[in-house]
Design an enzyme around this catalytic site. Structure first.
Site, PDB file in Angstrom:
ATOM      1  N   CYS A 106       3.183 -14.665 -24.091  1.00 44.97           N
ATOM      2  CA  CYS A 106       3.928 -14.586 -25.336  1.00 44.97           C
ATOM      3  C   CYS A 106       5.047 -15.595 -25.142  1.00 44.97           C
ATOM      4  O   CYS A 106       5.767 -15.536 -24.141  1.00 44.97           O
ATOM      5  CB  CYS A 106       4.504 -13.185 -25.519  1.00 44.97           C
ATOM      6  SG  CYS A 106       5.714 -13.120 -26.842  1.00 44.97           S
ATOM      7  N   TYR A 116       8.815   0.927  20.124  1.00 46.30           N
ATOM      8  CA  TYR A 116       7.687   0.142  20.627  1.00 46.30           C
ATOM      9  C   TYR A 116       8.097  -1.158  21.314  1.00 46.30           C
ATOM     10  O   TYR A 116       7.237  -1.959  21.666  1.00 46.30           O
ATOM     11  CB  TYR A 116       6.698  -0.158  19.498  1.00 46.30           C
ATOM     12  CG  TYR A 116       7.334  -0.812  18.289  1.00 46.30           C
ATOM     13  CD1 TYR A 116       7.735  -2.127  18.344  1.00 46.30           C
ATOM     14  CD2 TYR A 116       7.532  -0.107  17.119  1.00 46.30           C
ATOM     15  CE1 TYR A 116       8.331  -2.732  17.263  1.00 46.30           C
ATOM     16  CE2 TYR A 116       8.130  -0.709  16.025  1.00 46.30           C
ATOM     17  CZ  TYR A 116       8.523  -2.019  16.100  1.00 46.30           C
ATOM     18  OH  TYR A 116       9.121  -2.614  15.036  1.00 46.30           O
ATOM     19  N   GLU A 155      10.018   2.276  14.860  1.00 42.85           N
ATOM     20  CA  GLU A 155       9.648   2.525  13.481  1.00 42.85           C
ATOM     21  C   GLU A 155      10.122   3.928  13.110  1.00 42.85           C
ATOM     22  O   GLU A 155       9.817   4.892  13.818  1.00 42.85           O
ATOM     23  CB  GLU A 155       8.118   2.419  13.371  1.00 42.85           C
ATOM     24  CG  GLU A 155       7.600   2.269  11.987  1.00 42.85           C
ATOM     25  CD  GLU A 155       7.661   0.828  11.458  1.00 42.85           C
ATOM     26  OE1 GLU A 155       8.195  -0.071  12.151  1.00 42.85           O
ATOM     27  OE2 GLU A 155       7.188   0.623  10.326  1.00 42.85           O
ATOM     28  N   SER A 188       8.072 -10.226  11.953  1.00 42.04           N
ATOM     29  CA  SER A 188       6.950  -9.416  11.485  1.00 42.04           C
ATOM     30  C   SER A 188       5.712  -9.860  12.256  1.00 42.04           C
ATOM     31  O   SER A 188       5.807 -10.665  13.182  1.00 42.04           O
ATOM     32  CB  SER A 188       6.781  -9.552   9.979  1.00 42.04           C
ATOM     33  OG  SER A 188       6.444 -10.868   9.679  1.00 42.04           O
ATOM     34  N   GLU A 231      -1.469  -0.604  20.501  1.00 43.88           N
ATOM     35  CA  GLU A 231      -0.701   0.568  20.051  1.00 43.88           C
ATOM     36  C   GLU A 231      -0.924   0.791  18.569  1.00 43.88           C
ATOM     37  O   GLU A 231      -1.246  -0.151  17.860  1.00 43.88           O
ATOM     38  CB  GLU A 231       0.814   0.297  20.174  1.00 43.88           C
ATOM     39  CG  GLU A 231       1.270  -0.164  21.473  1.00 43.88           C
ATOM     40  CD  GLU A 231       2.672  -0.778  21.399  1.00 43.88           C
ATOM     41  OE1 GLU A 231       3.244  -0.902  20.301  1.00 43.88           O
ATOM     42  OE2 GLU A 231       3.166  -1.128  22.457  1.00 43.88           O
ATOM     43  N   ASP A 285       3.315   3.222  10.037  1.00 43.32           N
ATOM     44  CA  ASP A 285       3.668   2.754   8.699  1.00 43.32           C
ATOM     45  C   ASP A 285       4.961   3.419   8.251  1.00 43.32           C
ATOM     46  O   ASP A 285       4.959   4.438   7.570  1.00 43.32           O
ATOM     47  CB  ASP A 285       2.525   3.099   7.740  1.00 43.32           C
ATOM     48  CG  ASP A 285       2.627   2.315   6.459  1.00 43.32           C
ATOM     49  OD1 ASP A 285       3.432   1.365   6.414  1.00 43.32           O
ATOM     50  OD2 ASP A 285       1.907   2.648   5.509  1.00 43.32           O
ATOM     51  N   CYS A 342       5.914  -8.122 -30.180  1.00 44.48           N
ATOM     52  CA  CYS A 342       6.667  -8.874 -31.182  1.00 44.48           C
ATOM     53  C   CYS A 342       5.755  -9.530 -32.206  1.00 44.48           C
ATOM     54  O   CYS A 342       6.231 -10.219 -33.105  1.00 44.48           O
ATOM     55  CB  CYS A 342       7.559  -9.927 -30.526  1.00 44.48           C
ATOM     56  SG  CYS A 342       6.625 -11.306 -29.836  1.00 44.48           S
ATOM     57  N   LYS A 348       0.033   0.979  14.753  1.00 45.22           N
ATOM     58  CA  LYS A 348       1.067   0.329  13.944  1.00 45.22           C
ATOM     59  C   LYS A 348       1.546   1.360  12.936  1.00 45.22           C
ATOM     60  O   LYS A 348       0.872   1.646  11.940  1.00 45.22           O
ATOM     61  CB  LYS A 348       0.490  -0.890  13.230  1.00 45.22           C
ATOM     62  CG  LYS A 348       1.522  -1.651  12.433  1.00 45.22           C
ATOM     63  CD  LYS A 348       0.954  -2.959  11.950  1.00 45.22           C
ATOM     64  CE  LYS A 348       1.979  -3.771  11.202  1.00 45.22           C
ATOM     65  NZ  LYS A 348       2.451  -3.108   9.984  1.00 45.22           N
ATOM     66  N   CYS A 393      11.195 -12.108 -27.780  1.00 43.40           N
ATOM     67  CA  CYS A 393      10.282 -10.954 -27.744  1.00 43.40           C
ATOM     68  C   CYS A 393      10.969  -9.791 -27.023  1.00 43.40           C
ATOM     69  O   CYS A 393      11.458  -9.954 -25.902  1.00 43.40           O
ATOM     70  CB  CYS A 393       8.993 -11.331 -27.011  1.00 43.40           C
ATOM     71  SG  CYS A 393       7.974  -9.906 -26.595  1.00 43.40           S
ATOM     72  N   CYS A 438       1.013 -10.670 -29.686  1.00 38.68           N
ATOM     73  CA  CYS A 438       1.809  -9.897 -28.732  1.00 38.68           C
ATOM     74  C   CYS A 438       2.005  -8.480 -29.270  1.00 38.68           C
ATOM     75  O   CYS A 438       2.474  -8.300 -30.397  1.00 38.68           O
ATOM     76  CB  CYS A 438       3.164 -10.573 -28.503  1.00 38.68           C
ATOM     77  SG  CYS A 438       4.279  -9.576 -27.510  1.00 38.68           S
ATOM     78  N   LYS A 458      -5.504  -4.935  11.019  1.00 36.36           N
ATOM     79  CA  LYS A 458      -5.391  -4.086   9.838  1.00 36.36           C
ATOM     80  C   LYS A 458      -6.727  -3.410   9.550  1.00 36.36           C
ATOM     81  O   LYS A 458      -7.781  -4.044   9.661  1.00 36.36           O
ATOM     82  CB  LYS A 458      -4.980  -4.938   8.620  1.00 36.36           C
ATOM     83  CG  LYS A 458      -3.542  -5.443   8.692  1.00 36.36           C
ATOM     84  CD  LYS A 458      -2.599  -4.283   8.750  1.00 36.36           C
ATOM     85  CE  LYS A 458      -1.253  -4.469   8.161  1.00 36.36           C
ATOM     86  NZ  LYS A 458      -1.004  -4.876   6.882  1.00 36.36           N
TER      87      LYS A 458
HETATM   88  S1  IVH Z   1       5.678  -5.108  17.328  1.00 37.78           S
HETATM   89  C1  IVH Z   1       8.141  -8.784  18.019  1.00 37.78           C
HETATM   90  N1  IVH Z   1       4.630  -2.706  17.436  1.00 37.78           N
HETATM   91  O1  IVH Z   1       5.101  -3.469  11.943  1.00 37.78           O
HETATM   92  C2  IVH Z   1       7.743  -7.391  17.735  1.00 37.78           C
HETATM   93  N2  IVH Z   1       5.508  -3.442  15.370  1.00 37.78           N
HETATM   94  O2  IVH Z   1       4.561  -6.373  10.718  1.00 37.78           O
HETATM   95  C3  IVH Z   1       6.942  -7.272  16.494  1.00 37.78           C
HETATM   96  N3  IVH Z   1       5.363  -1.779  13.561  1.00 37.78           N
HETATM   97  O3  IVH Z   1       8.059  -4.226  10.718  1.00 37.78           O
HETATM   98  C4  IVH Z   1       6.622  -5.907  16.106  1.00 37.78           C
HETATM   99  N4  IVH Z   1       4.398  -0.199  14.744  1.00 37.78           N
HETATM  100  O4  IVH Z   1       8.306  -2.388  12.420  1.00 37.78           O
HETATM  101  C5  IVH Z   1       5.229  -3.626  16.664  1.00 37.78           C
HETATM  102  N5  IVH Z   1       3.684  -0.606  17.699  1.00 37.78           N
HETATM  103  C6  IVH Z   1       4.291  -1.507  16.924  1.00 37.78           C
HETATM  104  C7  IVH Z   1       4.584  -1.254  15.562  1.00 37.78           C
HETATM  105  C8  IVH Z   1       5.190  -2.257  14.813  1.00 37.78           C
HETATM  106  C9  IVH Z   1       4.884  -0.529  13.556  1.00 37.78           C
HETATM  107  C10 IVH Z   1       5.946  -2.468  12.395  1.00 37.78           C
HETATM  108  C11 IVH Z   1       7.228  -3.184  12.704  1.00 37.78           C
HETATM  109  C12 IVH Z   1       7.228  -4.402  11.806  1.00 37.78           C
HETATM  110  C13 IVH Z   1       5.838  -4.490  11.329  1.00 37.78           C
HETATM  111  C14 IVH Z   1       5.285  -5.833  11.715  1.00 37.78           C
END
Ligand code: IVH
Length: 665
Positions: A424, A225, A173, A84, A115, A119, A409, A117, A429, A406, A312
């Site tokens: 509780c 990616y 993704e 991650s 790039e 979701d 109960c 990210k 309960c 509670c 983020k």
């Molecule tokens: S790079 C070693 N690039 O974000 C590679 N991740 O918290 C690490 N995700 O579950 C990931 N877009 O699936 C990378 N352009 C992007 C992404 C991406 C979405 C997701 C990925 C992972 C999470 C990482």
């Protein structure tokens, strides 16, 4: 009547044409024929393939429509773990990341790729000789679920690459476009079905369906990616990997490349708003060191790479009215106050509840019933009340005090010294017991499909179950007449309960809800003790000696198994047939266990690396020289002296076909 050869020619042409249209539609977003014409081509292909089933190949677009339902997903061990990403919030933290990268590399300037990210849900796609072979979910990062059948239904996942690299591991993704999500939910609402909370849940819910027809019916996409492994190409930059992926027919996003961290910070800030214009949801941007050599130099921690970070976006906030506060008693007896809010749209979902954590939280923020409050929601996180808009008070707001008793109960609620939580402490309960059963049936525990909170509460209130073991003694006649039940759902539920008996020791230990024992500890305990019986007799010394099991957890495990009531509960599970032993599941995935292979000469269907990977996946070893200890020598064309040595020593010799058959099992 066509000959096989003629049919193959037409099928090949159709396959190529259909895939070309898939690419136009899903990747380029620029269809050049109508849906009707497309369907015609597809029907023709399927007709021919039905007539000549021997011509159906795994890369045929007909495989996208979704085959037979599976009984369950197989697990798949990733060749490289799916990591991650660490998070940064705002410019300052981004600069910190840049400082860490520079000092790790000992350089002043670094080129980055930025790039979106996406979701969604991360997936690994494995191609062999250019053909899509296996697709798996992230799972715990090491092993995921084999969802190949479902991923094949996704139009922009190429089933065949433009070039046939011996092996290519791709990460991406899977997601549902925002519009498709809206349409899906609208249709579900009409049919009175449960709505998905957000596009990510809808995508995950679709990909984790055993019936591939469901995934096929949902509009899913994959954006890739990263290349994790490529046999047959050298890649020196991440941006080159993206280029290559694009050339092979994948959807990729447009990267932003820069060595100027200020420029990158500006770019990131701009996206906080711009993201709403994208057809899919993103929860941030990913900043990656472009040079692969530098990536390798920086390496990764056990969780995430040091060469990449997720930027983020700030959590979305909104103002709404707090209508009421109620308390909920959890599995461990903790009494949590929750706010009921006037519904408000936040970060793509409708929010009508927020946690207020505990008494101190409410006091500190001076939250009163009737207040206007700022609520915040960041991605997965439960919405929070950030602050009260005191200027909007009318004087009619009502302060909240934790109840003394509670609500479930009626026993006294206590707050222990030094603890923020009120509890509780009556373990009988009904709320505690009910929550325990909900936990028992939940996905990561016994995973009893269809047995959600509402049904459990109903069973519980009707006196059909007093604890989770009673689930295994339910009978059809008693549940069929309950509200929202019918013969079909009652039978499905009983089947799901029956099936859960074989969930395995690890899940069972977690399901017991022993204080402090989470999923990971449950796994470790299962591996260590291999049976419930042995675990229940474990001594404190035995427990503490296990890495990752600390004294507090050991104590809690001991306390649990000292309680007669708990032992009786386990006994009733056992009598019902719930499996209490760990299954050693070597046979399928490790059938070459301990066998040593030597490969000589060149193989047609596999590169050396792929062949080696396959042998290792199945538990075997590959060695470079033949000795008496060698179990098999795999001989390709133009074998070397190893072949003679194998004959001399009488080692079993396999030609490529025999080798392939052995792998297939
Ligand atoms: S790079 C070693 N690039 O974000 C590679 N991740 O918290 C690490 N995700 O579950 C990931 N877009 O699936 C990378 N352009 C992007 C992404 C991406 C979405 C997701 C990925 C992972 C999470 C990482």
């Amino acid at each position: 009547m066509l000959t096989l050869k003629e049919a193959k020619k037409i099928i090949d042409e159709l396959k190529e044409e259909i895939e070309k249209h898939n690419y136009q539609y899903y990747v380029l977003d620029n269809p050049v024929i109508s849906d009707v014409e497309y369907d015609k081509l597809m029907r023709k292909l399927i007709e021919l393939e039905t007539e000549f089933p021997e011509l159906v190949t795994p890369d045929s677009p007909s495989q996208r429509v979704g085959g037979k339902p599976l009984a369950g997903f197989n697990t798949y061990t990733h060749r490289t773990p799916l990591l991650s990403l660490g998070n940064v919030f705002g410019k300052e933290e981004l600069f910190d990341f840049h400082r860490r990268v520079r000092s790790g590399l000992g350089v002043d300037s670094v080129e980055y790729v930025v790039e979106p990210k996406i979701d969604g849900l991360s997936v690994a796609l494995y191609y062999e000789n250019g053909i899509f072979n296996i697709g798996a979910t992230r799972g715990d990062g090491i092993t995921g679920e084999d969802v190949t059948q479902n991923l094949k239904t996704i139009g922009n996942v190429p089933l065949r690459l433009k070039e046939s690299f011996p092996a290519l591991d791709v990460r991406g993704e899977a997601y549902m476009p925002k519009e498709s999500f809206k349409r899906l939910n609208a249709a579900r609402e009409k049919k009175g079905e449960m709505l998905f909370a957000n596009p990510r849940n809808a995508a995950a819910g679709s990909i984790r369906q055993l019936d591939p027809k469901i995934a096929a019916s949902r509009d899913l996409r994959v954006i890739v990616y990263a290349i994790m492994y490529a046999d047959g190409v050298t890649i020196t930059k991440h941006s080159e990997a993206l280029e290559l992926l694009k050339k092979q027919g994948f959807s990729v996003t447009q990267p932003f490349i820069s060595s100027d961290i200020n420029e990158i910070a500006e770019y990131c800030a701009k996206w906080a708003d711009k993201r709403h214009d994208l057809p899919y949801e993103i929860d941030g941007l990913v900043i990656k060191v472009n040079s692969i050599e530098q990536q390798e130099q920086l390496g990764h921690t056990s969780k995430s790479p040091r060469w990449a970070v997720a930027y983020k976006f700030p959590a979305e906030q909104g103002v709404t009215k707090l209508l009421d506060i109620f308390v909920r008693v959890g599995r461990t007896g903790v009494v949590t106050p929750n706010a009921i809010l006037e519904p408000i749209r936040l970060a793509g979902t409708t929010v009508s509840r927020a946690t207020l954590h505990n008494e101190d939280f409410i006091k500190e923020k001076d939250i009163r019933i009737g207040d206007y409050v700022v609520v915040e929601k960041a991605g997965e996180i439960i919405p929070e009340v950030v602050r009260v808009l005191k200027e909007k008070r009318t004087g009619r707001e009502i302060p909240f005090g934790m109840p003394e008793y509670c609500p479930e109960c009626n026993s006294r609620i206590v707050r222990l010294e030094g603890e923020a939580a009120s509890r509780c402490i009556d373990i009988t309960c009904p709320a505690i017991v009910r929550e325990g059963i909900i936990h028992f049936a939940s996905r990561n525990a016994m995973n009893i499909e269809g047995l959600g909170e509402a049904i459990i509460t109903q069973f519980f209130e009707q006196g059909l179950i007093k604890d989770a073991a009673d689930l295994y003694y339910l009978d059809f006649d008693r549940i069929v007449n309950l509200e929202r039940m019918g013969p079909k759902s009652a039978q499905n539920l009983l089947n799901a309960i029956e099936e859960s008996k074989n969930r395995g020791l690890e899940n069972l230990i977690f399901a017991l809800g022993i204080r402090l024992v989470g999923q990971r500890a449950a796994k470790i305990l299962a591996q260590e003790f291999k049976s419930m019986d042995r675990l229940s007799k474990a001594t404190i010394d035995e427990l503490i000696s296990i890495p990752e099991i600390g004294p507090k957890m050991a104590e809690s495990i001991l306390t649990f198994f000292n309680e007669k009531k708990n032992l009786d509960f386990i006994e009733r599970l056992k009598k019902a047939g719930v499996k209490m032993e760990m299954e050693e599941k070597l046979p399928t995935s490790e059938k070459l266990h301990g066998k040593t292979f030597v490969i000589t000469g060149s193989l047609e269907g596999f590169s050396r690396k792929v062949a080696q990977g396959k042998i290792e996946d199945l538990g075997g070893k590959v060695s470079s020289s033949v000795s008496k200890k060698t179990d098999y020598v795999v001989v390709g064309t133009d074998p070397g002296s190893k072949y003679d040595k194998a004959k001399e020593l009488g080692v079993t010799i396999l030609n490529e076909k025999e080798f392939a058959a052995l792998l297939e099992g």
